[in-house]
Every structure is written in C-alpha cells, then in structure tokens.
Design a protein around this motif. Structure first.
Motif, short mmCIF file in Angstrom:
data_model
loop_
_atom_site.label_atom_id
_atom_site.label_comp_id
_atom_site.label_asym_id
_atom_site.label_seq_id
_atom_site.Cartn_x
_atom_site.Cartn_y
_atom_site.Cartn_z
N LEU A 16 0.82 -1.21 0.00
CA LEU A 16 0.00 0.00 0.00
C LEU A 16 0.86 1.26 0.00
O LEU A 16 0.56 2.23 -0.69
CB LEU A 16 -0.90 0.01 1.23
N ALA A 17 1.94 1.23 0.76
CA ALA A 17 2.81 2.40 0.83
C ALA A 17 3.36 2.74 -0.54
O ALA A 17 3.36 3.89 -0.98
CB ALA A 17 3.96 2.14 1.81
N SER A 18 3.84 1.71 -1.25
CA SER A 18 4.39 1.94 -2.58
C SER A 18 3.33 2.44 -3.53
O SER A 18 3.56 3.33 -4.35
CB SER A 18 5.02 0.65 -3.12
N SER A 19 2.13 1.84 -3.44
CA SER A 19 1.06 2.17 -4.38
C SER A 19 0.62 3.61 -4.24
O SER A 19 0.58 4.36 -5.21
CB SER A 19 -0.13 1.23 -4.13
N VAL A 20 0.29 3.99 -3.03
CA VAL A 20 -0.26 5.32 -2.85
C VAL A 20 0.81 6.38 -2.98
O VAL A 20 0.54 7.51 -3.37
CB VAL A 20 -1.00 5.44 -1.51
N ALA A 21 2.07 6.04 -2.66
CA ALA A 21 3.14 7.00 -2.85
C ALA A 21 3.25 7.39 -4.31
O ALA A 21 3.44 8.56 -4.66
CB ALA A 21 4.46 6.42 -2.35
N SER A 22 3.11 6.42 -5.20
CA SER A 22 3.17 6.71 -6.63
C SER A 22 2.00 7.57 -7.07
O SER A 22 2.11 8.31 -8.03
CB SER A 22 3.20 5.40 -7.43
N CYS A 23 0.86 7.45 -6.37
CA CYS A 23 -0.32 8.24 -6.74
C CYS A 23 -0.16 9.70 -6.37
O CYS A 23 -0.67 10.58 -7.06
CB CYS A 23 -1.57 7.69 -6.04
N VAL A 24 0.54 10.00 -5.25
CA VAL A 24 0.59 11.38 -4.77
C VAL A 24 1.90 12.07 -5.09
O VAL A 24 2.05 13.26 -4.89
CB VAL A 24 0.36 11.43 -3.24
N VAL A 107 -11.19 0.83 -1.80
CA VAL A 107 -11.08 -0.38 -2.61
C VAL A 107 -9.76 -0.32 -3.35
O VAL A 107 -9.49 0.64 -4.10
CB VAL A 107 -12.25 -0.51 -3.60
N LEU A 108 -8.91 -1.33 -3.15
CA LEU A 108 -7.58 -1.37 -3.74
C LEU A 108 -7.51 -2.47 -4.79
O LEU A 108 -8.07 -3.55 -4.61
CB LEU A 108 -6.52 -1.64 -2.66
N GLY A 109 -6.79 -2.18 -5.87
CA GLY A 109 -6.64 -3.15 -6.94
C GLY A 109 -5.60 -4.21 -6.62
O GLY A 109 -4.98 -4.19 -5.55
N PRO A 110 -5.38 -5.15 -7.53
CA PRO A 110 -4.42 -6.23 -7.30
C PRO A 110 -2.99 -5.72 -7.18
O PRO A 110 -2.63 -4.67 -7.73
CB PRO A 110 -4.58 -7.11 -8.54
N LEU A 111 -2.19 -6.50 -6.49
CA LEU A 111 -0.77 -6.18 -6.31
C LEU A 111 -0.03 -6.43 -7.61
O LEU A 111 -0.01 -7.55 -8.12
CB LEU A 111 -0.20 -7.06 -5.18
N ARG A 112 0.58 -5.40 -8.17
CA ARG A 112 1.36 -5.51 -9.40
C ARG A 112 2.64 -4.70 -9.24
O ARG A 112 2.59 -3.49 -9.01
CB ARG A 112 0.58 -4.96 -10.61
N GLY A 113 3.79 -5.37 -9.37
CA GLY A 113 5.06 -4.66 -9.24
C GLY A 113 5.25 -3.98 -7.92
O GLY A 113 5.87 -2.92 -7.83
N GLY A 114 4.69 -4.57 -6.86
CA GLY A 114 4.86 -4.02 -5.52
C GLY A 114 3.90 -2.90 -5.17
O GLY A 114 4.05 -2.28 -4.11
N THR A 115 2.92 -2.62 -6.00
CA THR A 115 1.97 -1.54 -5.71
C THR A 115 0.53 -2.01 -5.89
O THR A 115 0.26 -2.95 -6.63
CB THR A 115 2.20 -0.32 -6.62
#
Length: 403
Positions: A16-24, A107-115
């Motif tokens: 989650l940290a990696s995913s949302v960091a890329s979003c913001v 709602v979070l999508g599937p894990l892809r490439g660590g995000t």
C-alpha cells in the motif's frame, strides 16, 4: 499470472505504501486523484503504513459480513475479481456503520510490481454513517476492501457487502461454483466445484479443502477431504461420515506452499432434496432464544418458520427466513439459520404463557401458503445453563397427528 499467495499484514502494508506514494508523488499533475476521498485515502495510507492492519476472511461478492475496526486500525477484506479493460466488472460496495459509529472504505486493486492502485474510496472527507461505491473494475486478481472509522479516531462497528447484479458466476470469487450459501452433494454425494475466471491463466496447482461441522458450530470443524483441481474442475467425493445438514467450508490453497487463497466458501450438505432441521445442533440463548439450522423450501426467496410447544399446543414464536446469499435459490430448497426469540412479557409486564419450560416437547416447522403447519423435527427443550436440570434435551419423535 503471478504466483498466488495470501497477503499477510506486513506485506499488505508495504504494498500500500508503494502504491499510494506513486499516486501522490506527482504533486498536482493531471494524474493526481481529483476526488478528495481518493486523495485522502492515498495520503492516509502513506502516513499510517505498518500499523493497525487486520486482515479478515475472504469476502465473497453478494455476501454481507459484520466487522469491527479498532481505533487507529483497519479491517481488510480480500475480494477476488476477474475484470479487464474490455470487460470491466460493475462492482457495488456498501458499508453501513452501527448506531454511534461512522465508517470509511477504500477499494484497492491487485498487487502488481509491488503496488496496489486505489480504485475507489468514500467516507474520508467527512464522517459518514453509510458509504456506497460503484466501481467498474478493469483489473483481475485479489482486490482489497479496507474499512475503518473517519480519521481512524474511534472504533467502527459496521456491515460491509459487495454486489454485482449482472455478473456471470465466473468473474467473481475464486470459485464460480458453488457460491456461498449453496446446497452441495445432492443426489450423488459429490461436491462439484468450478474455478473462477480469475484463475484461468494460473501456472500453479490449486487445492480445495472440505472442512465439515454441525451447522452453526464452526469450532468443531474437521478436515474431511482434499482435492486438486483438474483444469477448471475440482470435484470431491464426500465421505459417508457426513450428515445431511452439515456445514461444509470450502478452503482454497496453493498446495505447494500451503498459502491460503480463499479462507472459505460456506455451503451446506444436502444429499437428498428435502426439508430438515438439525435438532441435534440447536443453539440456546441466555434467556429463551433458540437458533436452529437446516434446509427448507422457499418461494420467492422466503419461508415462514414456527416454533411450537407440542406439550401445551401453543405457538411460541414465528420468524421468516430469506434466501439472500449468492448461492441460494429463490424458489426451491435452500439452507436456513434462524433465531426464535419470543417476548418474555406482554405490554402489561405479564409473563408470556407460551414460553417453553425445561422438559417440554417442542417442534420446529414451516407454514404453507394457507397457514398450515408442517413439522420438520421435534426435540426436548432444555435451556438450563447450569447443567443441573432434570431434562437432557436432544432429538425426539414428533406426534403423528396433524397440528
């Protein structure tokens, strides 16, 4: 398809940290979420990574579950969806807080490439007692529904449910069949399973475990059978030790690693197409309430149930059961679990004369369209929690005369 694995708490938080960091990280570019709920969900996930993640059981589309999130905590439910850009899955997610609580969901999508991308969020911008999201899911794999209180400032007690009214069975859940609440083993004592589309491109084996227990007694669950999928089929010959009306929990695993893919689809064993009540598996409440389980015929998704005293020829309580789980049928045989809770007193404070007494012969049955009563089973009432009563309880023979 990546190797299937059950997401543990720390791995989930890191993803989650990696995913949302890329979003913001874009800091105001056109790709940044414009919905304040999405933006706040992303910021919160970055800020709170690593604390308070409580992974719950698999949530099956069409089911409703009751949950709880602690202060500064989140309850996380895995959901399997087989969406694509060509065929997105129209998923509705609804979370309703108990009185005195508020609720938020992401709602979070599937894990892809660590995000994991944030697909939708609500209840982050202001306190909400009810959050409803409609998302066209264009991704395939394990999605996550993350539930907590507004600002994580309090506990949150809630109901959460997912719906997809137009979906084919294969696009939701690990199992296309059976779905939660279904009757299985009818006629041949074989559980006929079909894997969902989300596993269509898998490279690993998939194992289906069958855990059995008397209805509504999950603490007594025992592993009774295991089968490896052959293509999309995964069939299991059910052992002769099972009784009609037993609950069967279908757990899906990666057999090589033992990792859990689906924590369990709850079904009910019905070797014969017939109504029954398991009077050997009744659950007594603290006062006079009584929970019963079995199989009943429903019309337009409903059946009327009755608890009656054969000893005193009294109607103790009546209730309706509803076939509202994804594997249940609207017309025909379906599993039921219902609670009878007669009033202790009337409006004048007078003790209800229909209340059962230890040692009474009671019956549980159904009402037909004309109000006629059909017994499904009889038992001796014994609700003495001290264990000192003279009654022994258990199944008894029903009278042969009509009510």
């Amino acid at each position: 398809m990546p190797r299937l694995a059950y997401v543990h708490v720390l791995a989930l938080a890191s993803a989650l940290a990696s995913s949302v960091a890329s979003c913001v990280a874009s800091g105001g570019t056109a790709s940044e979420p414009t919905d304040p709920n999405l933006a706040l969900a992303a910021q919160d996930a970055v800020a709170e990574t690593g604390s308070g993640w409580d992974v719950g059981p698999t949530l099956h589309v069409g089911e409703r579950v009751r949950g709880h999130a602690a202060v500064n905590g989140r309850r996380v439910y895995p959901v399997w969806i087989a969406g694509s850009s060509a065929a997105p899955v129209p998923l509705d997610v609804v979370a309703t807080a108990a009185d005195g609580s508020d609720v938020r969901i992401a709602v979070l999508g599937p894990l892809r490439g660590g995000t994991r991308p944030v697909l939708g969020a609500g209840g982050y911008a202001q306190p909400r007692g009810n959050v409803e999201l409609s998302i066209d899911v264009a991704t395939a794999g394990e999605h996550l529904i993350v539930v907590g209180a507004f600002d994580l400032a309090s506990e949150s007690a809630f109901d959460v449910a997912t719906h997809c009214e137009t979906c084919e069975p294969g696009v939701t859940d690990i199992l296309a069949a059976p779905k939660a609440g279904a009757l299985v083993g009818t006629g041949d004592r074989i559980l006929h399973g079909v894997l969902g589309d989300v596993l269509a491109d898998r490279t690993d084996d998939v194992a289906l475990e069958v855990w059995a227990y008397a209805p509504a007694h999950p603490a007594e669950a025992q592993l009774v059978a295991t089968s490896i999928a052959s293509g999309s089929q995964v069939n299991v010959i059910l052992p002769p030790s099972l009784q009609a009306g037993d609950d069967l929990l279908l757990v899906v695993r990666d057999p090589s690693s033992g990792a859990m893919i689906d924590s369990g689809v709850l079904t009910r064993f019905a070797p014969d197409a017939a109504a029954l009540v398991r009077t050997d598996a009744l659950i007594y409440g603290d006062t006079v309430s009584l929970t019963a389980s079995g199989i009943v015929g429903v019309f337009e998704g409903r059946a009327r149930m009755s608890l009656r005293s054969e000893a005193h020829h009294l109607v103790i309580d009546e209730t309706s059961v509803t076939a509202d789980r994804p594997g249940q049928v609207g017309n025909g045989w379906t599993a039921f679990d219902t609670t009878f809770a007669p009033e202790l007193t009337d409006e004048h404070g007078t003790l209800n004369p229909a209340l059962p007494r230890n040692g009474d012969l009671l019956s549980i049955g159904t009402l037909d369209g004309n109000g006629g009563y059909r017994r499904l089973g009889c038992f001796e009432y014994c609700n003495d929690l001290t264990g000192h009563a003279a009654c022994s309880g258990g199944t008894r023979s029903c009278p042969t005369t009509a009510w």
